[in-house]
Design an enzyme around this catalytic site. Structure first.
Site, PDB file in Angstrom:
ATOM      1  N   ASP A   1      34.913  22.842  16.278  1.00 38.60           N
ATOM      2  CA  ASP A   1      35.221  23.393  17.591  1.00 38.60           C
ATOM      3  C   ASP A   1      36.492  22.724  18.120  1.00 38.60           C
ATOM      4  OD1 ASP A   1      32.764  24.430  20.011  1.00 38.60           O
ATOM      5  OD2 ASP A   1      34.951  24.546  20.146  1.00 38.60           O
TER       6      ASP A   1
ATOM      7  N   ASP B   1      38.248  27.034  21.445  1.00 38.67           N
ATOM      8  CA  ASP B   1      37.662  27.087  22.791  1.00 38.67           C
ATOM      9  C   ASP B   1      38.637  27.718  23.787  1.00 38.67           C
ATOM     10  OD1 ASP B   1      35.460  26.052  24.576  1.00 38.67           O
ATOM     11  OD2 ASP B   1      37.152  24.999  25.479  1.00 38.67           O
TER      12      ASP B   1
ATOM     13  N   GLU C   1      37.181  31.893  21.211  1.00 39.63           N
ATOM     14  CA  GLU C   1      36.311  32.152  22.361  1.00 39.63           C
ATOM     15  C   GLU C   1      37.202  32.756  23.437  1.00 39.63           C
ATOM     16  OE1 GLU C   1      35.366  29.302  25.191  1.00 39.63           O
ATOM     17  OE2 GLU C   1      33.343  30.017  25.529  1.00 39.63           O
TER      18      GLU C   1
ATOM     19  N   HIS D   1      25.624  27.654  23.359  1.00 38.20           N
ATOM     20  CA  HIS D   1      25.316  26.463  24.158  1.00 38.20           C
ATOM     21  C   HIS D   1      25.650  26.643  25.634  1.00 38.20           C
ATOM     22  CE1 HIS D   1      29.504  26.523  23.248  1.00 38.20           C
ATOM     23  NE2 HIS D   1      29.715  25.632  24.188  1.00 38.20           N
ATOM     24  N   ASP D   2      26.262  27.806  25.968  1.00 36.59           N
ATOM     25  CA  ASP D   2      26.607  28.059  27.378  1.00 36.59           C
ATOM     26  C   ASP D   2      25.698  29.100  28.010  1.00 36.59           C
ATOM     27  OD1 ASP D   2      30.157  28.004  26.616  1.00 36.59           O
ATOM     28  OD2 ASP D   2      28.872  26.391  27.380  1.00 36.59           O
TER      29      ASP D   2
HETATM   30  O1  TEU Z   1      33.335  27.839  27.670  1.00 40.68           O
HETATM   31  C1  TEU Z   1      34.214  28.724  28.344  1.00 40.68           C
HETATM   32  C2  TEU Z   1      33.618  29.189  29.590  1.00 40.68           C
HETATM   33  O2  TEU Z   1      34.147  29.967  30.327  1.00 40.68           O
HETATM   34  C3  TEU Z   1      32.322  28.601  29.936  1.00 40.68           C
HETATM   35  O3  TEU Z   1      32.508  28.095  31.186  1.00 40.68           O
HETATM   36  C4  TEU Z   1      31.245  29.663  29.844  1.00 40.68           C
HETATM   37  O4  TEU Z   1      31.793  30.918  29.658  1.00 40.68           O
HETATM   38  C5  TEU Z   1      30.509  29.700  31.148  1.00 40.68           C
HETATM   39  O5  TEU Z   1      29.983  28.417  31.324  1.00 40.68           O
HETATM   40  C6  TEU Z   1      29.387  30.728  31.076  1.00 40.68           C
HETATM   41  O6  TEU Z   1      28.830  30.766  32.363  1.00 40.68           O
HETATM   42  C7  TEU Z   1      33.952  26.911  26.785  1.00 40.68           C
HETATM   43  C8  TEU Z   1      32.847  26.072  26.174  1.00 40.68           C
HETATM   44  O7  TEU Z   1      31.973  26.906  25.417  1.00 40.68           O
HETATM   45  C9  TEU Z   1      32.105  25.403  27.308  1.00 40.68           C
HETATM   46  O8  TEU Z   1      30.977  24.681  26.809  1.00 40.68           O
HETATM   47  C10 TEU Z   1      33.065  24.458  27.988  1.00 40.68           C
HETATM   48  O9  TEU Z   1      32.422  23.879  29.115  1.00 40.68           O
HETATM   49  C11 TEU Z   1      34.318  25.210  28.469  1.00 40.68           C
HETATM   50  O10 TEU Z   1      34.862  26.084  27.488  1.00 40.68           O
HETATM   51  C12 TEU Z   1      35.418  24.217  28.810  1.00 40.68           C
HETATM   52  O11 TEU Z   1      35.881  23.626  27.619  1.00 40.68           O
END
Ligand code: TEU
Length: 548
Positions: free
Chosen positions: A93, A194, A246, A320-321
């Protein structure tokens, strides 16, 4: 590459080998035999680089060193070797849009080193003293913070401890290439980038009419130039590196540009619009029933649009989000197995690359924590404060947070019904979901049917070109509870019917499939002939194969 399936591991919550309550690389190595049995070909690991962990590793303080929390470089090299022995690659990542404010570059910038100040996006306040732009952070609040004791501010689209890099600076891009090439030299064969569609900030940053700012920095044309250069200088020098971007708030048009092989940018992209159908007025921190018709419209739009443009979708419900899909779009209490298999089949038979998020293969659910103290995610904590300031009552806020918090998917992997679900002998960094006695790997291997279903879907993708390479066509788009589609490849047709609700639904089989012999390929209910109509039971999914 289109026959492959990716398994996402959130190392912090996967398996703790040394009893400190935090998952680690040796814990992943211990589970290689388990992962091998699934039949996946790529393991995507969320960041485990040196980080203050304000955003669980997405605040990187050193890109080519492993945080001792997770282990050593020797552990990582062993993991790569062990995965390779079992025909699995490692996908890392890469958080290249921003660094931790504890990164050496940011610290040198704060100390006055002009070279490193130019690595970041620093601007003075406007003449009236207001912030450089009116953009808001995705984690709440303004997206600008004071840059030390200077009269400047630095941009942070995410947490205040995550400072955005200036990709327009060629020295920054060279640093990025060095990082990716370092990990390629370590034998990494995949990369997840990311929020990579946010790297194209304009030189002149302007206020946003909507007061949010997404349109000012998302999918800027120069982002494609930067990605093409990254491709050519790093992973694009090799044949078989799998890359996925992403793409927060992107479009089908840009998704095609990012992933059409002719553009030499990425192999595929994650888009998230299908995971915002339970956002009231597009606002995440709300609680409403999800909009099924909008869900299938979006899935259909992205399948058809990317197929027509020769783009490639990453296919996923969970990461994970996101909250656990079985809790969000299914019924884990009354229709546990049916829901889990319905969600799996709906995406595994689509055109794209399926991603399985740790625990999805055994039906792990949201933990339904009791109170705000049980949650640790920075985005969740900020949201609690913002909702409180909006005047919502505590319990109303908790109802929303229990549905939407990113902690929902970050609970420790449930390996057994032993202490802490077998995840750790120590105190887990995040509380284990209280249903681990019923939902765990040991129980699933002994008596479950969900994991076997995933194995069958993974195997079918390897065996059948109609799945891995076939075209896509949505049908019955007006049906209120069934998402139906057809895949076609060299004379074969696959009809897939996915019923997302508990009440039975009767489908009149479209003319093109009537009175034709077909084979029941896979389904989560009773195997039966496809007549002129079919009644689908609660959360039933079926797929029929036709030879032209
Ligand atoms: O996530 C991108 C992002 O926009 C996240 O905030 C996610 O879409 C949102 O929380 C959903 O409600 C990436 C990573 O996957 C995330 O874990 C990181 O916190 C974020 O970028 C910042 O690096």
């Amino acid at each position: 590459m289109h026959e492959k399936v990716v398994y996402q591991i959130y190392p912090k919550s996967f398996n703790d080998s040394d009893g400190n309550g935090i998952g680690d690389l040796r814990g992943v190595i211990e589970k290689i035999p388990y992962l091998t049995k699934l039949g996946v070909e790529m393991l995507w690991l969320n960041p485990f680089f040196i980080s203050p962990q304000n955003d669980n590793g997405y605040d990187v303080a050193h890109y080519t060193e492993i945080d001792p929390l997770f282990g050593t470089m020797a552990d990582f090299e062993e993991l790569v070797a062990k995965a390779k022995e079992n025909d699995m690659g490692i996908m890392l990542d890469m958080v290249l849009n921003h660094t931790s404010t504890e990164h050496e570059w940011f610290q040198k910038a704060l100390a006055g080193d002009k070279k490193y100040q130019d690595y970041y996006i620093l601007r003075e306040a406007k003449e009236d003293g207001s912030l450089p732009t009116n953009w808001v952070s995705k984690f709440g609040g303004p997206s600008w913070a004071k840059f030390g004791d200077t009269d400047k501010y630095y941009l942070h689209l995410f947490d205040v401890t995550q400072a955005d890099l200036d990709w327009r600076n060629p020295e920054v891009r060279e640093e990025m290439f060095k990082i990716v090439n370092f990990w390629l030299d370590k034998g990494v064969t995949g990369f997840r980038f990311d929020v990579i569609n946010l790297i194209g900030k304009d030189e002149v940053l302007l206020d946003a009419e909507d007061g949010v700012g997404k349109a000012r920095y998302t999918d800027r044309p120069i982002a494609h130039d930067f990605l093409h250069e990254l491709n050519q200088r790093t992973f694009g020098r090799f044949e078989d590196i799998m890359t996925v971007g992403e793409m927060s708030s992107t479009t089908v048009e840009n998704g095609v540009k990012y992933s059409n092989p002719e553009n030499e940018e990425l192999s595929m992209i994650f888009s998230f619009h299908h995971l915002k159908v339970d956002y009231k007025n597009g606002e995440k921190w709300t609680k409403i029933d999800y909009d099924f018709m909008e869900l299938k419209r979006i899935l259909d739009e992205w399948q058809a649009g990317m197929s027509q443009g020769n783009g490639w979708n990453a296919l996923f419900w969970n990461n994970h989000d996101q909250p656990r899909a079985i809790s969000r779009f299914g019924d884990p209490v009354n229709h546990f197995e049916a829901s889990a298999k319905l969600h799996a089949q709906t995406i595994h038979l689509l055109r794209g690359t399926p991603y399985i998020y740790q625990g999805e293969e055994i039906g792990m659910t949201n933990p339904n924590y009791l109170d705000i103290q049980d949650f640790v995610d920075v985005e969740t904590k900020n949201a609690y404060q913002e909702l409180k300031e909006k005047g919502l009552q505590h319990e109303e806020i908790m109802d929303i947070i229990r549905e939407k918090s990113r902690d929902n998917s970050r609970t420790p992997m449930q390996w057994s019904n032993e202490l802490n679900a077998g995840f750790t002998t120590g105190e887990p960094w995040l509380e284990v979901a209280d249903n681990f006695h019923q939902i765990n790997v040991e129980e699933e291997l002994a008596n479950g049917t969900v994991m076997d279903y995933y194995k069958r879907l993974i195997a079918l993708r390897k065996e059948m070109k109609v799945i891995s390479e076939g075209s896509y066509r949505g049908i019955l788009m007006e049906h209120p509870s069934v998402y139906a589609y057809v895949r076609e490849y060299e004379g074969q047709q696959l009809l897939v019917l996915n019923h997302f609700y508990a009440d039975p639904a009767t489908i009149v089989v479209p003319e093109e499939f009537k009175n034709r012999s077909s084979k029941f390929l896979i389904g989560n209910g009773e195997e039966r002939e496809l007549g002129s109509s079919i009644t689908l039971e609660a959360y039933e999914t079926v797929a029929y194969l036709f030879e032209k």
